[in-house]
Design an enzyme around this catalytic site. Structure first.
Site, PDB file in Angstrom:
ATOM      1  N   THR A 111       0.854  -1.182   0.000  1.00  0.00           N
ATOM      2  CA  THR A 111       0.000   0.000   0.000  1.00  0.00           C
ATOM      3  C   THR A 111       0.892   1.235   0.000  1.00  0.00           C
ATOM      4  O   THR A 111       2.096   1.159   0.247  1.00  0.00           O
ATOM      5  CB  THR A 111      -0.905   0.057   1.245  1.00  0.00           C
ATOM      6  N   ILE A 165       2.517  -1.130   5.199  1.00  0.00           N
ATOM      7  CA  ILE A 165       1.889   0.158   5.487  1.00  0.00           C
ATOM      8  C   ILE A 165       3.002   1.186   5.647  1.00  0.00           C
ATOM      9  O   ILE A 165       4.040   0.906   6.252  1.00  0.00           O
ATOM     10  CB  ILE A 165       0.998   0.100   6.745  1.00  0.00           C
ATOM     11  N   ILE A 178       6.702  -2.346   7.614  1.00  0.00           N
ATOM     12  CA  ILE A 178       6.617  -0.904   7.725  1.00  0.00           C
ATOM     13  C   ILE A 178       7.413  -0.310   6.564  1.00  0.00           C
ATOM     14  O   ILE A 178       8.605  -0.588   6.417  1.00  0.00           O
ATOM     15  CB  ILE A 178       7.184  -0.396   9.061  1.00  0.00           C
ATOM     16  N   LYS A 179       6.753   0.510   5.756  1.00  0.00           N
ATOM     17  CA  LYS A 179       7.416   1.130   4.608  1.00  0.00           C
ATOM     18  C   LYS A 179       8.073   2.437   5.039  1.00  0.00           C
ATOM     19  O   LYS A 179       7.420   3.321   5.605  1.00  0.00           O
ATOM     20  CB  LYS A 179       6.421   1.400   3.483  1.00  0.00           C
ATOM     21  N   ILE A 180       9.354   2.538   4.754  1.00  0.00           N
ATOM     22  CA  ILE A 180      10.123   3.737   5.066  1.00  0.00           C
ATOM     23  C   ILE A 180      10.798   4.222   3.785  1.00  0.00           C
ATOM     24  O   ILE A 180      11.488   3.446   3.118  1.00  0.00           O
ATOM     25  CB  ILE A 180      11.187   3.451   6.142  1.00  0.00           C
TER      26      ILE A 180
END
Length: 384
Positions: free
Chosen positions: A58, A122, A153-155
């Site tokens: 996402t 996310i 976790i998207k960084i």
């Protein structure tokens, strides 16, 4: 086939041979989309069952589009309005609800693959892209809030995002590094990944439970470079249209292979760590004159992920021609493409700088629109 909501339905499992071949070649098939409509109707579960989908990504733009379908979110919005939460808390409640649900749909895949796949991503608030400490804090908050082992976790891979990537991994948080365009930055991401795992090992974390992917963006590179080639107008320039993105991604895989052949990685592998897989993102073809499966078929390599918009996924299922590994034997040609682009007058460093800046700006804009539309929905629920 589309249902009444316009979402593609899954009905012809016989059409998945190309996706099966892709999976057999070592490419994990992920869907680059999520909405509550997909979850309610069982569409996501159907894609997992019939289209070899083993993960979901996402981003703020995807959520902005999903939450524009107010009807399926109305009950939760009303409850949030009654509770008097502010708009930022409301957005996080709405988006993490969908991601948690999707994690549960993908959990059997997660279990069957020993945690390698079955993952849902996310993203941290894109406004924090240049603030490492706040990004790391938000990564911790989202990890706690979703509370599923198959979360990523998207960084963003901005210069300031690199320390946050290492910090999250060091704390045992699985990370999807996003918005990678340049080979130099990708090498820095690989270093941040190794650093994070080394710190996690020192802290006593079980490295086998920490997963990571690096999302290397594809189609946007062609869009930007082809625009510049068009302006240059020379015959050499025109002959390079559509060549840059695949060459760039193939050279990223070369860089990945060099790192995982090194002693630094081997020491982590011996401690139970697993590789940070290259993930091909932005794989929908923007130029209608080009084959709509090219960013999938031309980037087949073992131990990679390809996250696709559903239109691309269905195109591959319908007429994709998987030819096995199309990356590992192509490094010399890929280097040649970048050399020819430079000779034609394309400034690679400027291209990737522009793409990173635009990528962050686009996600910030989508986040702002998401906040605005959610605030309007809260106001309406409160009778304002």
């Amino acid at each position: 086939m589309a249902d009444a909501s316009g979402t593609q339905t899954v009905s012809d499992s016989a059409a998945t041979d190309a996706l099966a071949a892709l999976s057999a070649a070592g490419v994990a098939v992920w869907l680059d989309d999520l909405s509550r409509q997909r979850l309610i109707t069982g569409n996501l579960a159907g894609l997992v069952r019939d289209r070899h989908v083993v993960g979901v990504t996402t981003n703020p733009s995807i959520f902005q589009k999903a939450l524009s379908d107010g009807a399926v979110y109305a009950d939760q919005v009303r409850d949030l309005a009654v509770r008097g939460v502010d708009v930022e808390e409301a957005v996080r409640a709405l988006t993490t609800y969908d991601v948690r649900w999707a994690c549960d749909v993908l959990r059997p895949v997660f279990d069957a693959t020993g945690g390698r796949d079955g993952r849902v991503s996310i993203e941290v608030d894109p406004r924090l892209a240049h603030e490492a400490e706040r990004t790391a804090a938000e990564a911790r908050a989202l990890w706690w809030l979703v509370d599923r082992p198959n979360l990523y976790i998207k960084i963003p891979a901005t210069q300031d995002g690199l320390p946050a990537i290492s910090q999250a991994l060091a704390e045992g948080i699985s990370v999807n590094v996003t918005l990678i365009f340049s080979l130099e930055r990708y090498k820095a991401v690989l270093d941040a990944w190794l650093t994070g795992l080394e710190r996690a090992r020192a802290a006593g974390h079980d490295l086998s439970r920490i997963e990571s992917v690096a999302s290397f963006f594809v189609s946007r590179v062609d869009t930007e470079i082809d625009k510049r080639l068009e302006k240059l107008g020379s015959e050499d320039a025109q002959g390079l249209r559509g060549a840059a993105a695949i060459a760039n991604a193939r050279l990223a895989y070369e860089a990945y292979e060099e790192v995982v052949a090194g002693e630094r990685w081997k020491a982590l592998e011996a401690a139970g760590a697993r590789t940070q897989r290259p993930l091909w993102a932005s794989t929908g073809v923007k130029d209608p004159s080009m084959d709509d499966t090219r960013y999938v078929i031309e980037l087949v390599a073992p131990g990679t992920v390809n996250t696709m918009p559903e239109a691309t996924l269905q195109a591959v299922a319908d007429h994709g021609q998987v030819r096995g590994d199309t990356v590992s034997a192509s490094y010399a040609d890929a280097h040649g493409v970048l050399d020819r682009l430079a000779a034609a007058g394309v400034d690679y460093d400027d291209v990737v700088r522009v793409l990173e800046e635009e990528g962050v700006q686009k996600f910030e804009q989508a986040w702002a629109e998401l906040l605005e539309s959610t605030q309007a929905a809260l106001d309406e629920a409160r009778g304002k």
